[in-house]
Design a protein around this motif. Sequence first.
Motif, mmCIF file in Angstrom:
data_model
loop_
_atom_site.group_PDB
_atom_site.id
_atom_site.type_symbol
_atom_site.label_atom_id
_atom_site.label_comp_id
_atom_site.label_asym_id
_atom_site.label_seq_id
_atom_site.Cartn_x
_atom_site.Cartn_y
_atom_site.Cartn_z
ATOM 1 N N GLU A 21 -13.600 -11.047 16.822
ATOM 2 C CA GLU A 21 -14.550 -11.266 15.739
ATOM 3 C C GLU A 21 -14.271 -12.628 15.106
ATOM 4 O O GLU A 21 -13.147 -13.139 15.178
ATOM 5 N N GLU A 51 -22.656 -6.185 17.735
ATOM 6 C CA GLU A 51 -23.290 -6.611 16.490
ATOM 7 C C GLU A 51 -24.723 -7.077 16.760
ATOM 8 O O GLU A 51 -24.962 -7.883 17.656
ATOM 9 N N LYS A 85 -12.151 -0.831 10.938
ATOM 10 C CA LYS A 85 -13.405 -1.566 11.163
ATOM 11 C C LYS A 85 -14.476 -1.241 10.123
ATOM 12 O O LYS A 85 -15.142 -2.140 9.614
#
Length: 189
Positions: free
Chosen positions: A40, A131, A171
Amino acid sequence: MFQLGKTIVSEEIIEKDFVCNLSACKGACCIAGDAGAPLEEEELQIMKDIYPEVKPFLREEGLKAIEEQGVYTTNEFGEHETTLIDNADCAYVIFDEKNTALCAIEEAYNSGLISWKKPVSCHLYPIRVREYSEFSGVNYDKWEICDDACELGKELQVPVYKFVKQALVRKFGEDWYSELEKVAEQHKK
């Protein structure tokens, strides 16, 4: 599929069973495949910051790959990944005396040298998060190298979401996980 906040979740994570069986697979998920572990955006600086503490745990091949390519790489789609050794092993893979793949980052964490366990994508596995602009897709990633983990999970009756509870809380947070547990209980009925 069901929605929890800004996530769309596959029912497979509550229906399928899974418990890593390292004695059977030897950590194959860290050495198989054609890409590094997804990273990420906020993990990129962490990777740079922890490298000095992780470096002593690395194999020579991993050190060489990281020195040549960087602590992470970026693929043709602009996605960030852990560095690979010759397009195979993750550069952060180390092996124990039984030739089981371990994570040098996690070993530094277990030794108390860093406070970050490992990339969240590794911690979440076999769950993969994708995502999108308006939501995150939370899916179970079925891979034949994990068949032993599926068998052990079934034997122990541990659903995927319970196996990766700590990572899911990391998360998405405690509240999200509590809602997931409620959905899972309703799903059983």
